[in-house]
Design a protein around this motif. Structure first.
Motif, PDB file in Angstrom:
ATOM      1  N   ASP A 180     102.655  55.859 -21.292  1.00 28.93           N
ATOM      2  CA  ASP A 180     103.878  55.069 -21.207  1.00 28.93           C
ATOM      3  C   ASP A 180     104.761  55.268 -22.437  1.00 28.93           C
ATOM      4  N   GLU A 181     104.242  55.994 -23.408  1.00 30.24           N
ATOM      5  CA  GLU A 181     105.069  56.378 -24.535  1.00 30.24           C
ATOM      6  C   GLU A 181     104.760  57.823 -24.866  1.00 30.24           C
ATOM      7  N   VAL A 182     105.816  58.593 -25.092  1.00 31.33           N
ATOM      8  CA  VAL A 182     105.651  60.018 -25.333  1.00 31.33           C
ATOM      9  C   VAL A 182     106.468  60.379 -26.570  1.00 31.33           C
ATOM     10  N   ILE A 183     105.846  61.154 -27.488  1.00 27.72           N
ATOM     11  CA  ILE A 183     106.636  61.742 -28.571  1.00 27.72           C
ATOM     12  C   ILE A 183     106.847  63.207 -28.201  1.00 27.72           C
ATOM     13  N   TYR A 184     108.087  63.567 -28.021  1.00 29.85           N
ATOM     14  CA  TYR A 184     108.417  64.884 -27.501  1.00 29.85           C
ATOM     15  C   TYR A 184     109.144  65.673 -28.575  1.00 29.85           C
ATOM     16  N   THR A 185     108.736  66.933 -28.726  1.00 29.32           N
ATOM     17  CA  THR A 185     109.363  67.788 -29.726  1.00 29.32           C
ATOM     18  C   THR A 185     110.512  68.563 -29.074  1.00 29.32           C
ATOM     19  N   GLY A 186     111.631  68.642 -29.789  1.00 29.80           N
ATOM     20  CA  GLY A 186     112.829  69.286 -29.240  1.00 29.80           C
ATOM     21  C   GLY A 186     112.681  70.791 -29.083  1.00 29.80           C
ATOM     22  N   ALA A 187     113.802  71.444 -28.876  1.00 32.89           N
ATOM     23  CA  ALA A 187     113.814  72.876 -28.582  1.00 32.89           C
ATOM     24  C   ALA A 187     114.277  73.671 -29.806  1.00 32.89           C
ATOM     25  N   GLY A 188     113.945  74.971 -29.813  1.00 32.70           N
ATOM     26  CA  GLY A 188     114.451  75.892 -30.841  1.00 32.70           C
ATOM     27  C   GLY A 188     113.460  76.193 -31.938  1.00 32.70           C
ATOM     28  N   GLY A 189     113.726  77.289 -32.666  1.00 35.53           N
ATOM     29  CA  GLY A 189     112.944  77.625 -33.845  1.00 35.53           C
ATOM     30  C   GLY A 189     111.589  78.241 -33.575  1.00 35.53           C
ATOM     31  N   ARG A 246     119.930  59.437 -24.810  1.00 35.41           N
ATOM     32  CA  ARG A 246     119.479  58.212 -25.465  1.00 35.41           C
ATOM     33  C   ARG A 246     120.664  57.270 -25.644  1.00 35.41           C
ATOM     34  N   ILE A 247     121.777  57.840 -26.112  1.00 36.83           N
ATOM     35  CA  ILE A 247     122.969  57.018 -26.345  1.00 36.83           C
ATOM     36  C   ILE A 247     123.495  56.433 -25.036  1.00 36.83           C
ATOM     37  N   SER A 248     123.511  57.252 -23.991  1.00 34.05           N
ATOM     38  CA  SER A 248     124.048  56.791 -22.699  1.00 34.05           C
ATOM     39  C   SER A 248     123.043  55.969 -21.910  1.00 34.05           C
ATOM     40  N   GLY A 249     121.768  56.006 -22.316  1.00 34.56           N
ATOM     41  CA  GLY A 249     120.749  55.274 -21.560  1.00 34.56           C
ATOM     42  C   GLY A 249     120.368  55.944 -20.255  1.00 34.56           C
ATOM     43  N   ASN A 250     120.611  57.247 -20.136  1.00 35.32           N
ATOM     44  CA  ASN A 250     120.243  57.951 -18.901  1.00 35.32           C
ATOM     45  C   ASN A 250     118.732  58.002 -18.743  1.00 35.32           C
ATOM     46  N   PRO A 251     118.202  57.743 -17.555  1.00 33.67           N
ATOM     47  CA  PRO A 251     116.768  57.922 -17.333  1.00 33.67           C
ATOM     48  C   PRO A 251     116.430  59.412 -17.269  1.00 33.67           C
ATOM     49  N   GLN A 266     112.780  56.666 -20.542  1.00 36.80           N
ATOM     50  CA  GLN A 266     114.028  56.492 -21.249  1.00 36.80           C
ATOM     51  C   GLN A 266     113.832  56.944 -22.696  1.00 36.80           C
ATOM     52  N   VAL A 267     114.802  57.687 -23.216  1.00 37.32           N
ATOM     53  CA  VAL A 267     114.743  58.098 -24.622  1.00 37.32           C
ATOM     54  C   VAL A 267     115.123  56.881 -25.448  1.00 37.32           C
ATOM     55  N   VAL A 268     114.221  56.472 -26.350  1.00 33.80           N
ATOM     56  CA  VAL A 268     114.515  55.273 -27.127  1.00 33.80           C
ATOM     57  C   VAL A 268     114.777  55.574 -28.604  1.00 33.80           C
ATOM     58  N   GLY A 269     114.588  56.840 -29.010  1.00 34.96           N
ATOM     59  CA  GLY A 269     114.894  57.167 -30.403  1.00 34.96           C
ATOM     60  C   GLY A 269     114.728  58.654 -30.668  1.00 34.96           C
ATOM     61  N   GLN A 306     111.180  71.924 -40.088  1.00 38.85           N
ATOM     62  CA  GLN A 306     111.750  70.693 -39.551  1.00 38.85           C
ATOM     63  C   GLN A 306     111.743  70.758 -38.021  1.00 38.85           C
ATOM     64  N   ILE A 307     111.373  69.655 -37.392  1.00 41.91           N
ATOM     65  CA  ILE A 307     111.450  69.594 -35.931  1.00 41.91           C
ATOM     66  C   ILE A 307     112.210  68.334 -35.517  1.00 41.91           C
ATOM     67  N   CYS A 308     112.869  68.435 -34.368  1.00 44.14           N
ATOM     68  CA  CYS A 308     113.566  67.279 -33.788  1.00 44.14           C
ATOM     69  C   CYS A 308     112.581  66.563 -32.868  1.00 44.14           C
ATOM     70  N   ARG A 309     112.504  65.250 -33.017  1.00 45.63           N
ATOM     71  CA  ARG A 309     111.535  64.524 -32.196  1.00 45.63           C
ATOM     72  C   ARG A 309     112.204  63.387 -31.440  1.00 45.63           C
ATOM     73  N   PHE A 310     111.619  63.099 -30.300  1.00 45.79           N
ATOM     74  CA  PHE A 310     112.167  62.063 -29.419  1.00 45.79           C
ATOM     75  C   PHE A 310     111.049  61.137 -28.979  1.00 45.79           C
ATOM     76  N   ARG A 311     111.353  59.880 -28.991  1.00 42.80           N
ATOM     77  CA  ARG A 311     110.401  58.921 -28.432  1.00 42.80           C
ATOM     78  C   ARG A 311     110.930  58.505 -27.066  1.00 42.80           C
ATOM     79  N   LEU A 312     110.059  58.645 -26.038  1.00 50.33           N
ATOM     80  CA  LEU A 312     110.444  58.235 -24.686  1.00 50.33           C
ATOM     81  C   LEU A 312     109.508  57.140 -24.215  1.00 50.33           C
ATOM     82  N   ARG A 313     110.053  56.202 -23.494  1.00 51.82           N
ATOM     83  CA  ARG A 313     109.217  55.149 -22.901  1.00 51.82           C
ATOM     84  C   ARG A 313     109.373  55.161 -21.398  1.00 51.82           C
ATOM     85  N   ARG A 314     108.240  54.983 -20.724  1.00 49.90           N
ATOM     86  CA  ARG A 314     108.272  54.953 -19.266  1.00 49.90           C
ATOM     87  C   ARG A 314     108.948  53.665 -18.809  1.00 49.90           C
ATOM     88  N   LEU A 315     109.841  53.767 -17.856  1.00 54.47           N
ATOM     89  CA  LEU A 315     110.430  52.554 -17.294  1.00 54.47           C
ATOM     90  C   LEU A 315     109.311  51.813 -16.582  1.00 54.47           C
TER      91      LEU A 315
END
Lengths: 324, 324
Positions: free
Chosen positions: B68-77, B103-108, B134-137, B148-157
């Motif tokens: 229900d929570e995922v830390i996802y690593t971005g793309a590139g590099g 994340r900003i728009s709240g898109n699922p 949902q991307v929460v951060g 350096q890596i870009c990371r995203f925290r996602l939470r399951r609706l």
């Protein structure tokens, strides 16, 4: 003396199906004002006499009970001793007038059945509260005894909804009490809606998701605990349920994925859900309440595609406080 | 070439739990636009790049999957051949920028798990659609490889809702998809609400009414067909279900009264409800799919208080087109 105020709809703490030993007990539960008369009535918000409950107990030969539709005979004109019809009934009778008033106002009527009523719908003894009905019409006619009688047609407010709806729709209706708002025209605070919530406890819900269907197919609908494939149709069609090891829902519910689902017969499903069965990390099933040879752990039946997540087994044991 | 329009929420005909053999199949189902890349993105209603789906398949060492929570690593590099991190990731990468935008728009975000991901949550083979997150951060940090890596925290609706709610509340939430409206801030047509309705089929509901409880007590929770009292707790606590002979609900449903209810174990309940068992007017149980001695009708177990209504037995047989 203070006049009785008619009270429409369900009574707090009294669900349809509630059973009472006597008319006195029915009266004390505030379902019906009288101790003997069939019609309970009082003054409504506008100061008019309106009926709020009736008892169906074969008081009159002419009553007719088809459960969701009832033909009820009004009050009056009977001999006090024999109970037989000896005069015409009239709309001047207060009970009759009050039932008519409730038809006009759309007040729901609490119906209580006694053991002397229509055999298939009546309690074996005492009285049972059978929920809310609505008066949909009244008229006079010649009764069996030859005198005019006042008659009322009542319809039960629907527990489901009308027509042929999907199971899911039915559930939503059952739970939310929706679906009959087109039928209830009373403005008496939507009593039947309130009821539904109170009256129906859901004991158990079996969900069928894409994941569950896949797991059941892997196991050909045979129980992973006891091996039973429950035959429910011609050509050996079987029935099984997808049992979530770590329960779905709640703040820390388990996921709906194959690794958290077992294919079980309904009996083993109930026992897993209540913690009477649990699984060890090496996939043996333990029956907590068995004794003798039956208490030995037995291997879970598995297929190669079906990988079970240890963490779900652990979460299930933790929930049931099983140290293993 | 027409630019891809981002599409938020569930895809028609594709329920969470749906399984796919390959990335190509995931793409054809329109769950995810790409055949290899982890992030699916396109232009949103305002012409900005926004992400609508990701694949979790252990593309990066740093991914972390707790369902229900995922830390996802971005793309590139990463090196194209070895897949190893060889440079810093940046927000200039379109996929990373698109995830931040969502994340900003709240898109699922649709999440698809591949078999190489976290063992307990991933399919054994191929890919599985696991619903909306949902991307929460998002932030940057030093990855294991030192870049350096870009990371995203996602939470399951949430499928249920938060906190400790009653079973009835949970059912209502499951069925109506309510309860998480405080979480979904997207204006993308309330996609998760729609889903819930599609995604969850209710296979079976067991109701527990006052009448049902009385019937079960009369029979001390033993099945009237097979005699089993299912042990579900310490001190021999048993479990049984109230089975309505003529089913509740529908336009000509049966009543919820004792004469229409049997006390059954879950297995016999399912078989009665599916017409695999039926009763004769003299209260014998017939197993329609048994052969040999097991096919002989056996007497229903009864108690004196419990009178069964013949008309309900007849309605049940009529429904299943059994002439007896």
């Amino acid at each position: 003396m203070v006049a009785y105020r008619a009270f429409f709809g369900h009574v707090d703490g009294c669900l349809p199906g509630a059973h009472f030993e006597s008319r006195q007990a029915v009266k004390e539960a505030k379902l019906h004002k009288e101790r003997e008369a069939g019609i309970s009535w009082g003054l409504d918000a506008e100061g008019e006499r309106a009926a709020d409950a009736i008892v169906l107990n074969q008081g009159y030969d002419d009553d007719l009970d088809k459960w969701d539709e009832v033909i009820y005979t009004g009050a009056g004109g009977r001999d006090r001793n024999t109970g037989r019809q000896v005069e015409d009934q009239t709309w001047g009778n207060r009970g009759n007038a009050a039932l008519r008033r409730s038809r006009i106002s759309g007040n729901p009527i609490r119906v209580i059945r006694g053991s002397e009523g229509e055999r298939d719908y009546s309690p074996v003894s005492g009285y049972r509260y059978d929920g809310l009905y609505q008066v949909v019409g009244e008229w006079t006619e010649a009764g069996r005894a030859g005198f005019q009688i006042c008659r009322f047609r009542l319809r039960r407010l629907p527990v489901g909804r009308q027509g042929n709806t999907s199971l899911e729709q039915q559930v939503r209706d059952l739970i939310t009490g929706q679906g009959h708002s087109d039928v209830v025209e009373s403005d008496a605070d939507e009593p039947e809606r309130t009821t539904r919530r109170q009256a129906i406890t859901v004991e158990r819900i079996v969900r069928d998701t894409a994941v569950v269907r896949r797991v059941k197919e892997w196991h050909r609908y045979a129980c992973q605990v006891c091996g039973l494939a429950l035959t429910v149709g011609a050509d050996g069609k079987s029935y099984a349920e997808g049992a979530h090891i770590q329960a779905l829902g709640g703040s820390d519910g388990g996921p709906d994925i194959e690794a958290n689902v077992l294919c079980l017969c309904p009996n083993c499903h109930v026992r897993l859900d209540r913690g009477a069965l649990y699984l060890t990390d090496n996939l043996h099933v333990v029956d907590r309440y068995a004794s003798g040879p039956a208490s030995r752990p037995v291997p879970l039946r598995t297929v190669v595609q079906h990988r079970i997540g240890e963490r779900f087994l652990q979460a299930h044991r933790r929930f049931w406080r099983i140290s293993d």
